[in-house]
Design a protein around this motif. Sequence first.
Motif, PDB file in Angstrom:
ATOM      1  N   MET A   1       0.847  -1.169   0.000  1.00 12.17           N
ATOM      2  CA  MET A   1       0.000   0.000   0.000  1.00 12.17           C
ATOM      3  C   MET A   1       0.894   1.234   0.000  1.00 12.17           C
ATOM      4  N   THR A   2       0.524   2.208  -0.769  1.00 13.93           N
ATOM      5  CA  THR A   2       1.234   3.480  -0.738  1.00 13.93           C
ATOM      6  C   THR A   2       0.233   4.585  -0.439  1.00 13.93           C
ATOM      7  N   MET A   3       0.718   5.616   0.235  1.00 20.19           N
ATOM      8  CA  MET A   3      -0.113   6.767   0.553  1.00 20.19           C
ATOM      9  C   MET A   3       0.718   8.019   0.388  1.00 20.19           C
ATOM     10  N   ASP A   4       0.086   9.061  -0.079  1.00 22.79           N
ATOM     11  CA  ASP A   4       0.742  10.358  -0.120  1.00 22.79           C
ATOM     12  C   ASP A   4       0.522  11.037   1.214  1.00 22.79           C
ATOM     13  N   LEU A   5       1.613  11.494   1.811  1.00 22.11           N
ATOM     14  CA  LEU A   5       1.515  12.201   3.082  1.00 22.11           C
ATOM     15  C   LEU A   5       1.083  13.631   2.830  1.00 22.11           C
ATOM     16  N   THR A   6       0.353  14.174   3.786  1.00 20.08           N
ATOM     17  CA  THR A   6      -0.059  15.566   3.720  1.00 20.08           C
ATOM     18  C   THR A   6       0.568  16.321   4.884  1.00 20.08           C
ATOM     19  N   LYS A  57      -3.983  -5.609  29.470  1.00 23.39           N
ATOM     20  CA  LYS A  57      -3.952  -7.082  29.483  1.00 23.39           C
ATOM     21  C   LYS A  57      -3.768  -7.713  28.110  1.00 23.39           C
ATOM     22  N   SER A  58      -2.953  -7.084  27.268  1.00 26.75           N
ATOM     23  CA  SER A  58      -2.622  -7.714  25.995  1.00 26.75           C
ATOM     24  C   SER A  58      -1.872  -9.008  26.279  1.00 26.75           C
ATOM     25  N   GLY A  59      -2.279 -10.071  25.623  1.00 24.82           N
ATOM     26  CA  GLY A  59      -1.641 -11.364  25.857  1.00 24.82           C
ATOM     27  C   GLY A  59      -0.765 -11.806  24.700  1.00 24.82           C
ATOM     28  N   ASP A  60      -0.348 -10.863  23.875  1.00 23.16           N
ATOM     29  CA  ASP A  60       0.399 -11.201  22.671  1.00 23.16           C
ATOM     30  C   ASP A  60       1.716 -10.429  22.661  1.00 23.16           C
ATOM     31  N   ASN A  61       2.500 -10.663  21.623  1.00 27.88           N
ATOM     32  CA  ASN A  61       3.761  -9.925  21.466  1.00 27.88           C
ATOM     33  C   ASN A  61       3.472  -8.431  21.376  1.00 27.88           C
ATOM     34  N   LEU A  62       4.386  -7.623  21.935  1.00 25.62           N
ATOM     35  CA  LEU A  62       4.211  -6.174  21.926  1.00 25.62           C
ATOM     36  C   LEU A  62       5.448  -5.512  21.352  1.00 25.62           C
ATOM     37  N   SER A  63       5.321  -5.051  20.137  1.00 25.58           N
ATOM     38  CA  SER A  63       6.374  -4.266  19.487  1.00 25.58           C
ATOM     39  C   SER A  63       5.699  -3.096  18.804  1.00 25.58           C
ATOM     40  N   VAL A  64       6.326  -1.930  18.888  1.00 22.91           N
ATOM     41  CA  VAL A  64       5.742  -0.754  18.250  1.00 22.91           C
ATOM     42  C   VAL A  64       6.842   0.219  17.863  1.00 22.91           C
ATOM     43  N   VAL A  65       6.623   0.905  16.747  1.00 27.21           N
ATOM     44  CA  VAL A  65       7.522   1.956  16.270  1.00 27.21           C
ATOM     45  C   VAL A  65       6.654   3.171  15.973  1.00 27.21           C
ATOM     46  N   VAL A  66       7.093   4.336  16.458  1.00 27.15           N
ATOM     47  CA  VAL A  66       6.417   5.593  16.148  1.00 27.15           C
ATOM     48  C   VAL A  66       7.391   6.434  15.335  1.00 27.15           C
ATOM     49  N   VAL A  67       6.963   6.839  14.146  1.00 26.83           N
ATOM     50  CA  VAL A  67       7.801   7.647  13.257  1.00 26.83           C
ATOM     51  C   VAL A  67       7.146   9.014  13.115  1.00 26.83           C
ATOM     52  N   CYS A  68       7.862  10.070  13.528  1.00 25.70           N
ATOM     53  CA  CYS A  68       7.374  11.441  13.319  1.00 25.70           C
ATOM     54  C   CYS A  68       7.829  11.879  11.929  1.00 25.70           C
ATOM     55  N   PHE A  69       6.906  12.386  11.150  1.00 28.83           N
ATOM     56  CA  PHE A  69       7.210  12.767   9.774  1.00 28.83           C
ATOM     57  C   PHE A  69       7.813  14.152   9.635  1.00 28.83           C
ATOM     58  N   LEU A  96      15.858  10.946   8.425  1.00 22.97           N
ATOM     59  CA  LEU A  96      14.643  10.186   8.160  1.00 22.97           C
ATOM     60  C   LEU A  96      13.797  10.889   7.112  1.00 22.97           C
ATOM     61  N   GLN A  97      13.666  12.215   7.226  1.00 23.58           N
ATOM     62  CA  GLN A  97      12.898  12.970   6.236  1.00 23.58           C
ATOM     63  C   GLN A  97      13.507  12.823   4.849  1.00 23.58           C
ATOM     64  N   GLY A  98      14.853  12.872   4.765  1.00 18.32           N
ATOM     65  CA  GLY A  98      15.522  12.673   3.485  1.00 18.32           C
ATOM     66  C   GLY A  98      15.231  11.305   2.900  1.00 18.32           C
ATOM     67  N   PHE A  99      15.240  10.288   3.758  1.00 20.23           N
ATOM     68  CA  PHE A  99      14.928   8.933   3.309  1.00 20.23           C
ATOM     69  C   PHE A  99      13.495   8.847   2.795  1.00 20.23           C
ATOM     70  N   LEU A 100      12.558   9.415   3.545  1.00 21.09           N
ATOM     71  CA  LEU A 100      11.152   9.385   3.121  1.00 21.09           C
ATOM     72  C   LEU A 100      10.967  10.154   1.815  1.00 21.09           C
ATOM     73  N   ASP A 101      11.668  11.280   1.681  1.00 24.81           N
ATOM     74  CA  ASP A 101      11.592  12.035   0.439  1.00 24.81           C
ATOM     75  C   ASP A 101      12.128  11.219  -0.732  1.00 24.81           C
ATOM     76  N   SER A 102      13.207  10.470  -0.493  1.00 32.47           N
ATOM     77  CA  SER A 102      13.794   9.667  -1.571  1.00 32.47           C
ATOM     78  C   SER A 102      12.829   8.556  -2.019  1.00 32.47           C
ATOM     79  N   LEU A 103      11.996   8.074  -1.126  1.00 34.78           N
ATOM     80  CA  LEU A 103      11.016   7.056  -1.498  1.00 34.78           C
ATOM     81  C   LEU A 103       9.962   7.626  -2.434  1.00 34.78           C
ATOM     82  N   ALA A 104       9.697   8.906  -2.294  1.00 30.70           N
ATOM     83  CA  ALA A 104       8.680   9.545  -3.122  1.00 30.70           C
ATOM     84  C   ALA A 104       9.185   9.776  -4.545  1.00 30.70           C
TER      85      ALA A 104
END
Length: 105
Positions: A1-6, A57-69, A96-104
């Motif tokens: 899936m791709t999305m254009d960021l606003t 009470k999550s009973g599953d694996n817990l991994s999360v990443v938060v990326v600020c744009f 990170l912004q440079g990397f995201l820009d390069s993906l676009a």
Amino acid sequence: MTMDLTEEDEFLIMGCDGIWDVFRSQNAVNFAHGKLQQHNDPAACCKELVDEAIKRKSGDNLSVVVVCFNYQLCAASCPNNSKASSTEEYIWLRELQGFLDSLAD
């Protein structure tokens, strides 16, 4: 899936099913947004999301990443935070912004 960021897209939450077992998408966004307004620290926000999932009470694996744009948007939402002006964090976010820009391209 791709999305254009606003300009309104502040951050992305990527988490494994243990997070989504106890958070609805909008609840996680609201939770993360509040935490980022408090301290503007994506790593701390990740820890808080995991801690909250454990409390819920999550009973599953817990991994999360938060990326600020957009560093300026995140920092503007929390102007009194000394971490928001951290040189190392700024450099990392610019890379990170440079990397995201390069993906676009």
